[in-house]
Design a protein around this motif. Structure first.
Motif, short mmCIF file in Angstrom:
data_model
loop_
_atom_site.label_atom_id
_atom_site.label_comp_id
_atom_site.label_asym_id
_atom_site.label_seq_id
_atom_site.Cartn_x
_atom_site.Cartn_y
_atom_site.Cartn_z
N LYS A 141 0.83 -1.20 0.00
CA LYS A 141 0.00 0.00 0.00
C LYS A 141 0.86 1.24 0.00
CE LYS A 141 -3.74 2.21 2.55
NZ LYS A 141 -4.69 2.11 3.65
N LEU A 142 0.53 2.19 -0.88
CA LEU A 142 1.19 3.48 -0.94
C LEU A 142 0.15 4.56 -0.67
CD1 LEU A 142 3.41 2.94 -4.09
CD2 LEU A 142 4.15 2.92 -1.71
N THR A 143 0.53 5.59 0.03
CA THR A 143 -0.45 6.61 0.40
C THR A 143 -0.29 7.86 -0.46
OG1 THR A 143 1.05 7.49 2.08
CG2 THR A 143 -0.49 5.77 2.76
N SER A 144 -1.38 8.67 -0.41
CA SER A 144 -1.39 9.98 -1.05
C SER A 144 -1.04 9.91 -2.53
CB SER A 144 -0.43 10.94 -0.33
OG SER A 144 -0.80 11.08 1.01
N GLN A 145 -1.70 9.03 -3.24
CA GLN A 145 -1.54 8.97 -4.69
C GLN A 145 -2.46 10.00 -5.34
OE1 GLN A 145 0.81 6.79 -5.80
NE2 GLN A 145 1.07 6.43 -3.62
N ASN A 146 -2.05 10.50 -6.50
CA ASN A 146 -2.88 11.40 -7.29
C ASN A 146 -3.26 10.71 -8.60
OD1 ASN A 146 -2.77 13.58 -5.49
ND2 ASN A 146 -0.81 14.27 -6.34
N ILE A 147 -4.56 10.58 -8.83
CA ILE A 147 -5.06 10.08 -10.11
C ILE A 147 -5.54 11.28 -10.91
CG2 ILE A 147 -6.82 8.67 -11.25
CD1 ILE A 147 -6.73 6.79 -8.89
N LYS A 148 -4.97 11.47 -12.09
CA LYS A 148 -5.29 12.64 -12.91
C LYS A 148 -5.99 12.20 -14.19
CE LYS A 148 -1.36 15.30 -11.14
NZ LYS A 148 -0.16 16.12 -11.49
N ILE A 149 -7.07 12.90 -14.51
CA ILE A 149 -7.90 12.56 -15.67
C ILE A 149 -7.87 13.73 -16.65
CG2 ILE A 149 -10.12 11.70 -16.43
CD1 ILE A 149 -8.81 9.99 -14.26
N PHE A 150 -7.52 13.43 -17.93
CA PHE A 150 -7.46 14.47 -18.96
C PHE A 150 -8.29 14.06 -20.17
CE2 PHE A 150 -3.59 15.01 -16.49
CZ PHE A 150 -3.55 16.38 -16.30
N ASP A 151 -8.73 15.07 -20.92
CA ASP A 151 -9.42 14.84 -22.19
C ASP A 151 -8.42 14.32 -23.22
OD1 ASP A 151 -10.25 15.84 -25.03
OD2 ASP A 151 -12.10 15.93 -23.87
N PHE A 152 -8.79 13.26 -23.92
CA PHE A 152 -7.88 12.61 -24.87
C PHE A 152 -7.48 13.54 -26.00
CE2 PHE A 152 -7.04 10.08 -28.69
CZ PHE A 152 -6.08 9.21 -28.22
N GLU A 153 -8.41 14.39 -26.47
CA GLU A 153 -8.12 15.24 -27.61
C GLU A 153 -7.51 16.57 -27.20
OE1 GLU A 153 -11.75 15.56 -29.75
OE2 GLU A 153 -11.73 13.49 -30.44
N SER A 154 -8.13 17.27 -26.25
CA SER A 154 -7.65 18.61 -25.89
C SER A 154 -6.52 18.59 -24.86
CB SER A 154 -8.82 19.43 -25.32
OG SER A 154 -9.25 18.91 -24.07
N LYS A 155 -6.35 17.44 -24.19
CA LYS A 155 -5.34 17.29 -23.12
C LYS A 155 -5.64 18.17 -21.90
CE LYS A 155 -3.37 14.78 -26.24
NZ LYS A 155 -3.69 13.35 -26.29
N LYS A 156 -6.86 18.67 -21.80
CA LYS A 156 -7.24 19.50 -20.67
C LYS A 156 -7.83 18.62 -19.56
CE LYS A 156 -8.19 23.68 -23.35
NZ LYS A 156 -9.21 24.70 -23.71
N PRO A 157 -7.71 19.07 -18.29
CA PRO A 157 -8.25 18.27 -17.19
C PRO A 157 -9.76 18.14 -17.27
CG PRO A 157 -7.53 20.43 -16.41
CD PRO A 157 -7.03 20.30 -17.81
N VAL A 158 -10.27 16.99 -16.85
CA VAL A 158 -11.71 16.72 -16.86
C VAL A 158 -12.23 16.86 -15.44
CG1 VAL A 158 -13.50 15.03 -17.34
CG2 VAL A 158 -11.50 15.19 -18.84
N GLN A 159 -13.07 17.85 -15.23
CA GLN A 159 -13.67 18.08 -13.92
C GLN A 159 -14.97 17.29 -13.79
OE1 GLN A 159 -14.54 22.18 -13.14
NE2 GLN A 159 -15.43 21.81 -11.13
N GLY A 160 -15.24 16.77 -12.60
CA GLY A 160 -16.51 16.10 -12.34
C GLY A 160 -16.56 14.66 -12.79
N ALA A 161 -15.41 14.06 -13.13
CA ALA A 161 -15.40 12.63 -13.47
C ALA A 161 -15.49 11.81 -12.18
CB ALA A 161 -14.14 12.28 -14.24
#
Length: 734
Positions: free
Chosen positions: A23-43
């Motif tokens: 187990k590792l703590t404090s991981q960050n999972i980041k989600i981006f739009d495949f085409e624009s490469k911008k972050p996806v809010q509300g996923a």
């Protein structure tokens, strides 16, 4: 003894080190739009252990990431209402784990929110839906809701040059269909219908159509179904200028602006539509009246930690002009014109709180709709006009509605979801044509729903609504749904629900009188009650990454008591509301969807139903057929679309001279639309040209259709037209 103590210490150390490696703590999972490469809010991110136990449920913030404690290995599921659901296994863990998700283009992976406990994949929902996406809207070249729904076999559309356009679904008219915009009820009915030509689609992302009763979730006016228009409020920067011109004298211009600033999303959508009127003769009075519309809305949202606040204000203004005939000599040169104006204003505030295993959604809205009618004396030669002071011709009617709703949705695991909700609706209707000038109705309800997966193949949902109505005694409203997966590609759904619809203020108290209409309310109306059964089978005989064939067959039975109808009194332009003591609607829907490669899409629909009543005998079933074909070649930036619909010969009702309710027949007709489009990527523009109503259908033999237009023919359209539209995206990078 000491050596044994050292042995235990060593064993604990080994176990602790093993735990650290596990187990590792404090991981960050980041989600981006495949085409624009911008972050996806509300996923929505869900994490499961390998034994399928859900241990984390979080929504991404405005930067597109969540912080979490990951167990290795773990199953990750990412869902978003406009993106394809993503599912994978995580074996290797690092401080930042990045995923790119694609915009949803697969109809089986669309997410729905209408009458659901939170969000749900349409393929996982126990309800039957028809989803009309942004592509459906654009491919059909639809500017408003009537343009779009008139191409679908599921709907019968009624046309009236004054009252606008209404609809029925599976035989049930618009007063049994709840129309929502972002979950907010649309108010202000002309006759018994919402004029769906007043609902513009310029900022609509998709439309969720729930077939069958939804009274547990939405109360009255939803015994026939729900149409929920979801507007496009995704984060990001966006500019779109669109224009549409039709050779009949119709034009529309629209500007849509989006901007994200410091975690806040702003959007402004404004537009206008203008129709100069049309008639085949040269008289001053036109069969299709000149119409102008102005519309716009402003939207703001901000996410603060696990909370999201949204605010929207919308306006709509419409003016219809009935040009009067020029008087005969010696009074020639003068005429009397009627001006009909509609005004719709709506505001809402939404608040959402998201936790790992529950969310709370609350909203409050206030809507005002006004209908004004004024008569003017016109000097045709000098083009001067003067308002005539006459209460018979100058009227003002208004509708005011306050609506509030709160939902608590809990989903501790995917196998069990629970919803507890409260809603309140207050309506005030006033005007010179309302008995006693004002009337009010209010309703408050508690509703509960639970979604339980008994085992991997059987999904159930049970609901109940406890309403309280200010005029009528409202019963408990239950519903029960099951979904059984014989195979991932063979799914069976079954539902039972009751419904209740109290007469509206207009049906009880309003008089609507003009040169073409005379509609009088009926204070003796009884409330409607219904029992509805639905069964459906979804079968996918073929599916891979490039191709899809999907078949849906649905059967429905709706038994109604005291159905409220509007019928014409024979040999007059007067109409009255009445209760049909017992009526039964039975039928089926058939849907075929195919995708061949990435270029070809074909859809075919068939809607067939019969109506049986204790007072009328219908000889003919009512049938609609529709087909749609789309071709898009990204390599050459070219595409074309074809829409076809056939409405069979059918029967309707009216009152004869003796006050008896009788049926009569209406001829069949076909509609065909076609368009070509070209994407000019170098200037970020899409040009489309096309033809509507290629078969040139204008009127058909009938005394009256589902609407309330006087005459021996039903109006369908102003005939064959051509159009051109241009969409310009000045900052688009693709």
């Amino acid at each position: 003894m000491i050596s044994r103590f050292k042995y235990y210490k060593l064993l604990l150390l080994v176990i602790f080190c093993s735990f650290l490696s596990f187990k590792l703590t404090s991981q960050n999972i980041k989600i981006f739009d495949f085409e624009s490469k911008k972050p996806v809010q509300g996923a929505l991110v869900k994490l499961y252990s390998l034994d399928s136990k859900l241990y984390l449920r979080k929504y991404t913030n405005n930067l597109g990431f969540i912080s979490c404690d990951l167990v290795r290995p773990t199953r990750l599921n990412i869902s978003h209402i406009t993106y394809t659901t993503f599912d994978t296994i995580i074996n290797e863990i690092s401080n930042d784990i990045v995923f790119y998700i694609k915009k949803n283009k697969n109809p089986l992976k669309e997410v729905v929110v209408t009458a659901q406990i939170g969000e749900e994949l349409v393929s996982n929902s126990v309800n039957n839906f028809l989803i009309l996406s942004k592509n459906n809207i654009e491919n059909s070249s639809s500017n408003n809701l009537v343009d779009l729904l008139s191409t679908q076999a599921l709907f019968d559309i009624s046309y009236d040059s004054f009252l606008g356009s209404g609809l029925s679904i599976q035989g049930l008219q618009g007063n049994n269909v709840k129309i929502l915009i972002d979950g907010i009820p649309v108010i202000g009915r002309k006759g018994s219908q919402i004029d769906i030509s007043q609902i513009n689609l310029s900022n609509v992302d998709r439309i969720e159509i729930l077939k069958g009763p939804a009274a547990v979730s939405y109360g009255t006016n939803s015994t026939g179904g729900v149409i929920n228009l979801i507007t496009n409020y995704n984060s990001g920067d966006y500019v779109n200028l669109s224009s549409y011109f039709e050779n009949i004298g119709m034009s529309q211009i629209n500007l849509n602006l989006k901007k994200s600033i410091n975690g806040q999303n702003f959007q402004l959508n404004i537009g206008s539509s203008d129709f100069s009127g049309f008639s085949e003769d040269t008289l001053r009075s036109l069969e299709w009246k000149p119409k102008k519309q102005l519309f716009g809305d402003f939207f703001w949202s901000k996410k603060i930690n696990n909370n999201k606040i949204q605010f929207k204000t919308s306006i709509f203004e419409e003016e219809i002009i009935e040009l009067g005939l020029e008087n005969n000599p010696p009074l020639n040169g003068i005429a009397y014109d009627m001006y009909y104006t509609s005004s719709r204003k709506s505001n809402y505030l939404k608040f959402s709180n998201f936790s790992d295993f529950y969310d709370i959604n609350s909203l409050i809205s206030y809507s005002v709709t006004k209908f004004d009618k004024n008569q003017f004396f016109v000097d045709i030669n000098s083009d001067n006009s003067e308002l005539i002071i006459d209460s018979e011709f100058n009227t003002k009617d208004f509708f005011k509605s306050a609506y509030a709703r709160t939902e608590y949705n809990r989903s501790k695991s995917d196998n069990f979801k629970f919803q507890l909700g409260l809603d309140f609706n207050y309506e005030l209707v006033g005007g010179s044509k309302i008995i006693d000038e004002e009337a009010t109705i209010f309703e408050q309800s508690i509703f509960l729903q639970s979604n339980l997966i008994l085992f991997s193949k059987l999904n159930t949902k049970i609901g109940i609504r406890i309403p309280n109505h200010s005029i009528y005694s409202a019963p408990l409203i239950p519903s029960f749904n099951i979904k059984y997966d014989f195979h991932p590609r063979l799914i069976f759904r079954q539902s039972y629900a009751t419904g209740f619809r109290a007469p509206s203020v207009k049906e009880l108290f309003l008089e609507f009188i003009d040169s073409n209409h005379n509609i009088v309310g009926n204070i003796n109306l009884e409330a409607e009650k219904s029992h509805a059964f639905q069964s459906s089978i979804n079968y996918i005989p073929y599916k891979n990454n490039m191709n899809l064939i999907s078949l849906d067959i649905e059967f429905f039975l709706n038994e109604m008591t005291n159905k409220i109808n509007l019928a014409q009194i024979e040999n007059s332009n007067a109409y009255t509301y009445y209760n049909l003591s017992n009526s039964t609607y039975t039928g089926l829907n058939f849907f075929l969807k195919t995708e061949i490669g990435k270029k070809n899409k074909f859809e075919f629909s068939w809607n067939r139903y019969r109506i049986k009543t204790n007072t009328l005998k219908y000889k003919l079933p009512k049938q609609n057929f529709s087909a749609f074909y789309s071709y898009l070649n990204d390599e050459f930036n070219f595409g074309f679309n074809i829409n076809w619909k056939l409405k069979s010969k059918s029967e309707f009702e009216r009152f004869n001279d003796l006050g008896e309710l009788v049926t009569y027949e209406q001829d069949s007709y076909q509609l065909l639309n076609a368009s070509l489009q070209r994407n000019f990527k170098q200037i970020n523009s899409i040009l489309k040209i096309g033809f509507k109503n290629i078969f040139d259908v204008k009127t058909i033999n009938s005394d009256i259709q589902g609407g309330v237009h006087d005459g021996s023919e039903s109006i369908i359209s102003w005939g064959r037209t051509s159009f051109i539209s241009l969409n310009y995206y000045p900052f688009r990078k693709d």
